[in-house]
Design a protein around this motif. Structure first.
Motif, short mmCIF file in Angstrom:
data_model
loop_
_atom_site.label_atom_id
_atom_site.label_comp_id
_atom_site.label_asym_id
_atom_site.label_seq_id
_atom_site.Cartn_x
_atom_site.Cartn_y
_atom_site.Cartn_z
N SER A 197 -3.80 4.67 -9.20
CA SER A 197 -5.24 4.83 -9.07
C SER A 197 -6.01 3.55 -9.38
O SER A 197 -7.17 3.42 -9.03
CB SER A 197 -5.73 5.95 -9.99
OG SER A 197 -5.38 5.69 -11.34
N GLY A 239 -4.49 1.90 -5.54
CA GLY A 239 -4.60 2.95 -4.55
C GLY A 239 -3.34 3.17 -3.75
O GLY A 239 -3.30 4.03 -2.87
N GLU A 293 0.82 -1.21 0.00
CA GLU A 293 0.00 0.00 0.00
C GLU A 293 0.86 1.26 0.00
O GLU A 293 0.44 2.30 -0.53
CB GLU A 293 -0.94 0.03 1.22
CG GLU A 293 -2.18 -0.82 1.09
CD GLU A 293 -1.88 -2.30 1.30
OE1 GLU A 293 -2.47 -3.13 0.57
OE2 GLU A 293 -1.07 -2.62 2.20
#
Length: 218
Positions: free
Chosen positions: A217, A146, A97
């Motif tokens: 994204s 993300g 992440e």
């Protein structure tokens, strides 16, 4: 934060602190899988673990840095996995992440990266981009959807180029932090060469640090 640091391992400085500040602003940090590329003494990885990251992996090519980061993690009872290897190669195809990096970025007279000694932690070829360019190419595929890449480097090695390369790799990139600092010992020593090459102005005594933030994204 006091850290064990054997000779030859990069000492946390203004760039480290600036990167940590930006990392701690990331809302996804608690519970995140974090990769610290070029961890040095482990300062940024330890900051991520202390802030609640669920899984922290740190990588460095220097065996001394790996040892220092492992010892610092043990001393602080931090769950940080420290691997030795070239940039992110040791993590294979894992996804994260958040990826953070404070790579060597100082322009230097030789395009041969040093294999040992203190210069290994800062020397990055004549443009200062030998490792920055590689990270711009190799980090995006390791980001989860993300996911966020945070990279700090000197403005001398081309902020706009970093943003452009990350956008070409499919990320949304921008500069989120700028900080002007006085030259340290390395930059003072290199100043005549930098001036001769037109990389800095004659008599310049400060450089700008930037943090580039890039988001995958999808």
């Amino acid at each position: 934060m006091w850290l064990l640091r054997p000779p030859g391992v990069y000492a946390p400085q203004s760039d480290t602190g600036t990167l940590v500040d930006e990392l701690l602003r990331e809302p996804s940090l608690p519970g995140a899988r974090v990769l610290d590329v070029g961890t040095g003494s482990g300062a940024v990885a330890l900051a991520a673990a202390r802030a609640g990251a669920a899984d922290v992996t740190a990588v460095d090519i220097s065996s001394r840095a790996v040892l220092a980061a492992r010892l610092n993690a043990v001393l602080r009872r931090a769950r940080v996995r420290v691997l030795r290897g070239d940039l992110a190669l040791p993590v294979g195809h894992r996804r994260f992440e958040i990826i953070v990096s404070n790579p060597p970025y100082v322009p230097s007279p030789s395009d041969r990266l040093p294999h040992r000694g203190p210069a290994r932690s800062w020397a990055a070829g004549r443009t200062g981009r030998l490792l920055v360019d590689r990270l711009c190419a190799e980090a995006p595929p390791l980001l989860a959807p993300g996911g966020v890449l945070l990279m700090v480097h000197s403005g001398l090695c081309g902020t706009e180029k970093t943003v452009a390369q990350l956008e070409e790799a499919g990320l949304e990139a921008e500069v989120t932090a700028r900080r002007t600092i006085p030259y340290g010992p390395v930059m003072r020593r290199l100043a005549p060469w930098l001036e001769a090459g037109g990389l800095v102005e004659p008599g310049q005594e400060h450089e700008e640090l930037v943090v580039v933030r890039a988001v995958r994204s999808r």
